[in-house]
Structures are given as structure tokens and as C-alpha cells.
Motif scaffolding. Structure first.
Motif, PDB file in Angstrom:
ATOM      1  N   THR A  44       0.821  -1.124  -0.103  1.00  0.00           N
ATOM      2  CA  THR A  44      -0.007   0.012  -0.034  1.00  0.00           C
ATOM      3  C   THR A  44       0.891   1.358   0.047  1.00  0.00           C
ATOM      4  O   THR A  44       2.118   1.375   0.614  1.00  0.00           O
ATOM      5  CB  THR A  44      -0.945  -0.132   1.405  1.00  0.00           C
ATOM      6  OG1 THR A  44      -0.023  -0.120   2.445  1.00  0.00           O
ATOM      7  CG2 THR A  44      -1.982  -1.130   1.099  1.00  0.00           C
ATOM      8  N   TRP A  45       0.322   2.330  -0.480  1.00  0.00           N
ATOM      9  CA  TRP A  45       0.820   3.413  -0.478  1.00  0.00           C
ATOM     10  C   TRP A  45       0.215   4.465   0.244  1.00  0.00           C
ATOM     11  O   TRP A  45      -1.019   4.606   0.331  1.00  0.00           O
ATOM     12  CB  TRP A  45       1.013   4.222  -1.923  1.00  0.00           C
ATOM     13  CG  TRP A  45       1.942   3.470  -2.909  1.00  0.00           C
ATOM     14  CD1 TRP A  45       1.839   2.289  -3.512  1.00  0.00           C
ATOM     15  CD2 TRP A  45       3.112   4.009  -3.158  1.00  0.00           C
ATOM     16  NE1 TRP A  45       2.881   1.975  -4.444  1.00  0.00           N
ATOM     17  CE2 TRP A  45       3.743   3.032  -4.098  1.00  0.00           C
ATOM     18  CE3 TRP A  45       3.861   5.172  -2.899  1.00  0.00           C
ATOM     19  CZ2 TRP A  45       5.114   3.055  -4.780  1.00  0.00           C
ATOM     20  CZ3 TRP A  45       5.145   5.421  -3.481  1.00  0.00           C
ATOM     21  CH2 TRP A  45       5.717   4.348  -4.519  1.00  0.00           C
ATOM     22  N   ARG A  46       0.677   5.510   1.024  1.00  0.00           N
ATOM     23  CA  ARG A  46       0.178   6.743   1.719  1.00  0.00           C
ATOM     24  C   ARG A  46       0.937   8.097   1.298  1.00  0.00           C
ATOM     25  O   ARG A  46       2.074   7.774   0.990  1.00  0.00           O
ATOM     26  CB  ARG A  46      -0.066   6.466   3.204  1.00  0.00           C
ATOM     27  CG  ARG A  46       1.209   6.372   3.935  1.00  0.00           C
ATOM     28  CD  ARG A  46       0.910   6.058   5.405  1.00  0.00           C
ATOM     29  NE  ARG A  46       2.049   6.265   6.074  1.00  0.00           N
ATOM     30  CZ  ARG A  46       2.975   5.388   6.493  1.00  0.00           C
ATOM     31  NH1 ARG A  46       2.856   4.282   5.731  1.00  0.00           N
ATOM     32  NH2 ARG A  46       4.200   5.750   7.268  1.00  0.00           N
ATOM     33  N   ILE A  47       0.198   9.135   1.668  1.00  0.00           N
ATOM     34  CA  ILE A  47       0.781  10.383   1.452  1.00  0.00           C
ATOM     35  C   ILE A  47       0.604  11.059   2.798  1.00  0.00           C
ATOM     36  O   ILE A  47      -0.333  10.986   3.758  1.00  0.00           O
ATOM     37  CB  ILE A  47       0.119  11.190   0.470  1.00  0.00           C
ATOM     38  CG1 ILE A  47       0.471  10.780  -0.771  1.00  0.00           C
ATOM     39  CG2 ILE A  47       0.683  12.730   0.749  1.00  0.00           C
ATOM     40  CD1 ILE A  47      -0.463  11.710  -1.876  1.00  0.00           C
ATOM     41  N   THR A  48       1.794  11.598   3.504  1.00  0.00           N
ATOM     42  CA  THR A  48       1.525  12.311   4.652  1.00  0.00           C
ATOM     43  C   THR A  48       2.264  13.659   4.564  1.00  0.00           C
ATOM     44  O   THR A  48       3.145  14.137   3.578  1.00  0.00           O
ATOM     45  CB  THR A  48       2.467  11.539   5.801  1.00  0.00           C
ATOM     46  OG1 THR A  48       3.720  11.320   5.180  1.00  0.00           O
ATOM     47  CG2 THR A  48       1.732  10.469   6.011  1.00  0.00           C
ATOM     48  N   GLY A  49       1.811  14.667   5.082  1.00  0.00           N
ATOM     49  CA  GLY A  49       2.371  16.036   5.019  1.00  0.00           C
ATOM     50  C   GLY A  49       2.936  16.447   6.267  1.00  0.00           C
ATOM     51  O   GLY A  49       3.586  17.152   6.645  1.00  0.00           O
TER      52      GLY A  49
END
Length: 174
Positions: free
Chosen positions: A169-174
Motif C-alpha cells: 500500500t501507498w500513503r501520503i503524509t504531510g
């Protein structure tokens, strides 16, 4: 090349994206039209739109090794698909550097990830932030204009895209 379906075969195994430029043209393109195309390519500035000068062409891709990709298209789904593949290739390259990593299948992010990036900004630069056999982190920074060779990565990333290798899985965090 007159048959778009042959493109994957042309690029399979023997070609690399080093200084690769692809433009789709109609199958019945004439020699004169190809000469005009060469002239348009040679006189268009790096940051100028090209497709509006090429009539029926739907895709212009220009890539230089792993440094940059420039894509102009009339297909709204293509930019997200290309960006997803680029993130996957960067993650796969990072994992290939680990002797203990298994590269049987490096998953592409869902289209939600590149679509979110493209909706945020049209120009992005990415660099590897870290890699283990379990995680690959890619720092991403939005740029106000297309990337150039003399532009270094900004001091701070805007987002981090992370591949969880074990879960795929991929995720984006800021």
C-alpha cells in the motif's frame, strides 16, 4: 511508427527513457507533416505547450534518463498513470539496491495518489528519503514551474509518499 499498439514492443527491453521523445501522429502522416513536426519540436521552448501546434496529436512525452519527464496530453487520465508509474519505478529502484529485498512485485499507488498530487500542483520534484526492506519513503515538493537541471530539491518537502512493501500500500503524509 504507424501502429500505436506496437509501441510497447518497440520500448520492450532495448530502449531506455534516456532522451526519449514520443509524439503520436496520425497513421497517414505525410513526409511534409513530419518535416513540420521536426521544425515545431526544434523551435518550441521547453515550457511552451506543444500539442496545440500539432493538430491531431494527443500525446507528447519527453524524458531524460531518470532526471525528468515532461508530458503533455489531451487524455486526462494519462498524467496520473505516468506519475504513478514513476513513483513505482523510483521505489523499485530503491528496493533493488537492498540485497535482502524481494522485488517480485512492486505495486503502483492507486490513482488517488497521483491525482491528489496533480490537483495540488502541476509540477513536482521527488527524491528518495529512505528505504528499508519494509518501507520506501519519497519526499515530494511542489514547484512553481517545470523543473530544470539547475534546480535543487527545496529545503523542505511538502509531502512524503510512502510504500509499505509488506502490505503493498501507498500513503501520503504531510
Amino acid at each position: 511508427m504507424t501502429d500505436r499498439d506496437l509501441l510497447p514492443r518497440l520500448l520492450d527491453g532495448t530502449w531506455s527513457p534516456y532522451e526519449l521523445t514520443l509524439i503520436d501522429v496520425p497513421a497517414d502522416v505525410t513526409t511534409e507533416q513530419l518535416d513540420e513536426l521536426a521544425l515545431v519540436l526544434g523551435t518550441t521552448g521547453f515550457d511552451e505547450p506543444l500539442l496545440n501546434r500539432l493538430g491531431d496529436s494527443r500525446v507528447w512525452f519527453s524524458g531524460h534518463d531518470d532526471c525528468y519527464v515532461l508530458l503533455e496530453t489531451r487524455d486526462p487520465a494519462l498524467p496520473a498513470a505516468v506519475l504513478a508509474r514513476l513513483l513505482t519505478l523510483l521505489a523499485g529502484s530503491a528496493l533493488a539496491g537492498l540485497a535482502e529485498a524481494s522485488l517480485s512485485n512492486v505495486p503502483e499507488p492507486g490513482l488517488w495518489l497521483p491525482e491528489q498530487l496533480i490537483a495540488t500542483a502541476p509540477h513536482w520534484i521527488g527524491t528518495l528519503a529512505g528505504v528499508t526492506e519494509d518501507l520506501v519513503a519519497i519526499k515530494l515538493a511542489a514547484l512553481p514551474e517545470p523543473w530544470r537541471l539547475n534546480v535543487s530539491f527545496p529545503r523542505q518537502a511538502h509531502l512524503t509518499a510512502t510504500l509499505d512493501v509488506r502490505h503493498g500500500t501507498w500513503r501520503i503524509t504531510g
